[in-house]
Design an enzyme around this catalytic site. Structure first.
Site, PDB file in Angstrom:
ATOM      1  N   LYS A  39       5.335   3.437   8.441  1.00 58.07           N
ATOM      2  CA  LYS A  39       4.159   4.305   8.565  1.00 58.07           C
ATOM      3  C   LYS A  39       2.890   3.458   8.608  1.00 58.07           C
ATOM      4  O   LYS A  39       2.041   3.626   9.482  1.00 58.07           O
ATOM      5  CB  LYS A  39       4.119   5.252   7.359  1.00 58.07           C
ATOM      6  CG  LYS A  39       2.990   6.256   7.400  1.00 58.07           C
ATOM      7  CD  LYS A  39       2.743   6.929   6.049  1.00 58.07           C
ATOM      8  CE  LYS A  39       3.979   7.605   5.497  1.00 58.07           C
ATOM      9  NZ  LYS A  39       3.646   8.504   4.346  1.00 58.07           N
ATOM     10  N   GLN A  92       7.188   3.841   4.000  1.00 61.02           N
ATOM     11  CA  GLN A  92       5.778   3.438   4.023  1.00 61.02           C
ATOM     12  C   GLN A  92       5.571   2.149   4.837  1.00 61.02           C
ATOM     13  O   GLN A  92       4.521   1.969   5.445  1.00 61.02           O
ATOM     14  CB  GLN A  92       5.292   3.239   2.576  1.00 61.02           C
ATOM     15  CG  GLN A  92       3.775   3.317   2.418  1.00 61.02           C
ATOM     16  CD  GLN A  92       3.265   4.737   2.265  1.00 61.02           C
ATOM     17  OE1 GLN A  92       3.854   5.546   1.562  1.00 61.02           O
ATOM     18  NE2 GLN A  92       2.156   5.046   2.923  1.00 61.02           N
ATOM     19  N   ASN A 119      -2.270  19.018  -1.942  1.00 59.93           N
ATOM     20  CA  ASN A 119      -3.275  18.343  -1.126  1.00 59.93           C
ATOM     21  C   ASN A 119      -2.966  18.425   0.373  1.00 59.93           C
ATOM     22  O   ASN A 119      -3.827  18.813   1.170  1.00 59.93           O
ATOM     23  CB  ASN A 119      -3.384  16.878  -1.582  1.00 59.93           C
ATOM     24  CG  ASN A 119      -4.273  16.070  -0.671  1.00 59.93           C
ATOM     25  OD1 ASN A 119      -3.818  15.439   0.273  1.00 59.93           O
ATOM     26  ND2 ASN A 119      -5.567  16.119  -0.919  1.00 59.93           N
ATOM     27  N   LYS A 130       0.854  -1.185   0.000  1.00 60.09           N
ATOM     28  CA  LYS A 130       0.000   0.000   0.000  1.00 60.09           C
ATOM     29  C   LYS A 130       0.885   1.228   0.000  1.00 60.09           C
ATOM     30  O   LYS A 130       1.834   1.317   0.781  1.00 60.09           O
ATOM     31  CB  LYS A 130      -0.895   0.009   1.256  1.00 60.09           C
ATOM     32  CG  LYS A 130      -1.858   1.173   1.306  1.00 60.09           C
ATOM     33  CD  LYS A 130      -3.110   0.899   0.526  1.00 60.09           C
ATOM     34  CE  LYS A 130      -3.930   2.144   0.223  1.00 60.09           C
ATOM     35  NZ  LYS A 130      -3.505   2.869  -1.002  1.00 60.09           N
ATOM     36  N   LYS A 160       5.301   1.751  -3.091  1.00 63.01           N
ATOM     37  CA  LYS A 160       5.258   3.105  -3.674  1.00 63.01           C
ATOM     38  C   LYS A 160       5.537   2.972  -5.163  1.00 63.01           C
ATOM     39  O   LYS A 160       6.208   2.033  -5.595  1.00 63.01           O
ATOM     40  CB  LYS A 160       6.333   4.000  -3.046  1.00 63.01           C
ATOM     41  CG  LYS A 160       6.064   5.484  -3.179  1.00 63.01           C
ATOM     42  CD  LYS A 160       5.150   5.959  -2.065  1.00 63.01           C
ATOM     43  CE  LYS A 160       4.700   7.380  -2.258  1.00 63.01           C
ATOM     44  NZ  LYS A 160       4.047   7.897  -1.050  1.00 63.01           N
ATOM     45  N   GLY A 211      -2.743   8.264  -4.359  1.00 58.93           N
ATOM     46  CA  GLY A 211      -2.080   9.466  -4.869  1.00 58.93           C
ATOM     47  C   GLY A 211      -0.833   9.834  -4.082  1.00 58.93           C
ATOM     48  O   GLY A 211      -0.549   9.287  -3.028  1.00 58.93           O
ATOM     49  N   ASP A 212      -0.074  10.751  -4.616  1.00 56.50           N
ATOM     50  CA  ASP A 212       1.074  11.391  -3.963  1.00 56.50           C
ATOM     51  C   ASP A 212       1.331  12.653  -4.806  1.00 56.50           C
ATOM     52  O   ASP A 212       0.419  13.113  -5.511  1.00 56.50           O
ATOM     53  CB  ASP A 212       2.294  10.441  -3.916  1.00 56.50           C
ATOM     54  CG  ASP A 212       3.387  10.936  -2.959  1.00 56.50           C
ATOM     55  OD1 ASP A 212       3.250  10.754  -1.747  1.00 56.50           O
ATOM     56  OD2 ASP A 212       4.383  11.534  -3.431  1.00 56.50           O
ATOM     57  N   SER A 219      -6.894   5.701   3.611  1.00 57.72           N
ATOM     58  CA  SER A 219      -6.914   4.794   2.459  1.00 57.72           C
ATOM     59  C   SER A 219      -7.269   3.391   2.929  1.00 57.72           C
ATOM     60  O   SER A 219      -8.029   2.673   2.267  1.00 57.72           O
ATOM     61  CB  SER A 219      -5.535   4.745   1.786  1.00 57.72           C
ATOM     62  OG  SER A 219      -5.347   5.837   0.923  1.00 57.72           O
TER      63      SER A 219
END
Ligand code: NDP
Ligand code: 2IT
Length: 450
Positions: free
Chosen positions: A112, A109, A238, A88, A124, A163-164, A382
């Site tokens: 996290k 990630q 964002n 993810k 990613k 998204g990123d 998410s």
């Protein structure tokens, strides 16, 4: 192996990837006491395995621009670690994207996602495609070409991108449509989808809101709050937009936004009405923040990417929220923040603060939150979107916001508890790295050598 040996080992294998090495160095420094306490992690080569992507896909993306010319970009997906759940993590479209950048992001990630408490592994992806100046048609063409290949490597139980930088609701829509057409199925293979076609309420707001919830938790440890605090925010995308919105909800005073050209300083404070202007400017008109200064008659300064510091961080404020990109706040900037008695630095972006800058902040008693803890609200929500997709139902705005609030509170407590357990009281960076690592290491141990 000791820390020095591990760092050498990773450097030898990834010497040409500076961002990845930077992210790994930080985590390894934090987790050495965990390895000393749990010798089996060394025997099982958890560090050697966790720093190696389970799978790394690199592919060509060819597409036709509006002039009918062939364009070629490079696409990637880094499937870093699936010990605690499906891969993810977001997709980034920016000319600075390299394998090193995506490996650092995928590595961070892992920890996290572990901190969120939602079962998600680390991944990613992205491309060196530059969305700036492209027409709507070109954006769609690129997204379709990118997903044309990525679709072979993901599905809703295996790997769920989002998204990123450079990838928002518009791009997720085009990629989702392409995936659905290729696979002939409607599934939650991406998050950040639109409301009405599988998206979750609050996902758009979640990273910025979560960041400020986390910062508020930090302030509360000092019997203080964001209320009345002057806040520096970098970026205007964002994360920055919804960080500003939540700072305003909590009674704080945001005074800056930036983009890759420059920043505005609005001494009177950015209000909700001015924020609407920023949202329209960046999300619809795709303009530059300079237009804010023209409209509201405030200070605008160009940012020279080659300068040795960013003057945005030299402004006087109580709190700072870097929300643009990696390594945007260096040692000189950290010294400027300290000189101005900043109380708190919480990262909305991933790895925005350089290692020497982090040390300066911590050594000077500034409360510092690493992105892998403070920006985890986006990926956590998410995860909530994935759960709603699996269940086939939708939660209300209030329900999702309450869950986000709770998740950020738990991450805050988890970081502090882990830091305390290892004698690094109040060090959120060490706490986040240790707590994230331990959860994933335990899962890797249980699942055997794979
Ligand atoms: P956006 O694309 O919406 O906005 C990015 C902002 O950062 C823009 O203002 C952009 O300026 C600026 N920026 C990007 N690259 C650079 C650069 N090299 N130098 C200076 N400014 C730059 O992205 P997001 O807001 O989604 O992401 C911002 C950060 O937050 C990233 O580090 C991302 O990884 C992180 N993040 C995002 C999450 C999410 O849910 N979206 C979740 C967790 C972390 P310009 O307009 O000029 O390009
Ligand atoms: O860096 C991040 O956590 C994100 N870009 C969000 C990832 C996600 O899957 O929502």
């Amino acid at each position: 192996m000791n820390l020095h040996d591990y760092l050498n080992y990773v450097k030898q294998r990834n010497g040409h990837e500076p961002e990845f090495l930077q992210a790994v160095d930080e985590v390894l420094q934090s987790i050495m006491p965990v390895l000393d306490k749990n010798p089996e992690y060394r025997k099982l080569k958890i560090v050697e395995r966790i720093t190696e992507p389970e799978r790394l896909i690199s592919f060509r993306v060819s597409w036709l621009d509006d002039k009918g010319e062939v364009q070629v970009n490079r696409g990637y997906r880094v499937q870093m670690n699936s010990a605690i759940g499906p891969y993810k993590g977001g997709l980034r479209f920016h000319p600075s994207v390299t394998q090193s950048v995506l490996k650092f992001l995928a590595f961070e990630q892992i920890f996290k996602n572990a901190l969120t408490g939602v079962p998600m592994g680390g991944g990613k992806g992205g491309s060196d495609f530059d969305p700036k100046g492209k027409s709507e048609n070109e954006i769609m063409k690129f997204c379709q070409a990118f997903m044309g290949e990525l679709a072979r490597h993901i599905n809703h139980r295996l790997d769920v991108p989002a998204g990123d930088i450079g990838v928002g609701g518009r791009e997720i829509g085009y990629m989702f449509g392409t995936y659905k057409k290729i696979k002939n199925e409607f599934s939650g293979v991406l998050t950040g989808k639109g409301i009405g076609w599988g998206g979750s309420l609050i996902r758009t707001e979640a990273t910025g809101y979560g960041l400020v919830y986390f910062a508020e938790n930090m302030m509360q440890t000092q019997n203080d709050s964001i209320k009345g605090k002057t806040c520096l925010v970098s970026g205007s995308g964002n994360v920055a937009q919804y960080a500003i919105e939540k700072i305003l909800h909590l009674g704080g005073k945001p005074v800056t936004v930036s983009d890759s050209n420059g920043f505005i300083y609005d001494e009177e404070g950015i209000t909700l009405a001015k924020l609407e202007f920023i949202k329209d400017l960046k999300n619809n008109k795709r303009g530059r923040v300079k237009e804010y200064a023209d409209k509201y008659k405030c200070v605008y300064k160009d940012i020279d990417p080659k300068a040795d510091h960013n003057p945005l961080w030299a402004l006087k404020a109580d709190c700072a929220f870097p929300c643009a990109t990696q390594n945007e706040l260096n040692a000189k900037d950290a010294n400027n923040l300290v000189k101005n008695s900043v109380k708190l630095v919480a990262e909305g972006a991933n790895m925005p603060t350089t290692p020497d800058a982090i040390n300066i902040l911590i050594d000077n008693g500034v409360m510092y939150a690493p992105g892998k803890a403070s920006n985890a609200g986006g990926v956590a929500t998410s995860g909530l979107e994935m759960t709603q997709n699996y269940m086939g139902s939708n939660w209300t705005r209030e329900e999702v916001d309450a869950k986000l609030h709770n998740i950020m509170k738990n991450i805050h407590e988890t970081c502090l508890a882990a830091a305390k357990e290892y004698g690094k009281e109040d060090n959120y960076m060490v706490g986040a790295n240790i707590a994230g690592f331990v959860k994933v290491a335990r899962a890797m141990q249980a699942q055997g050598v794979i």
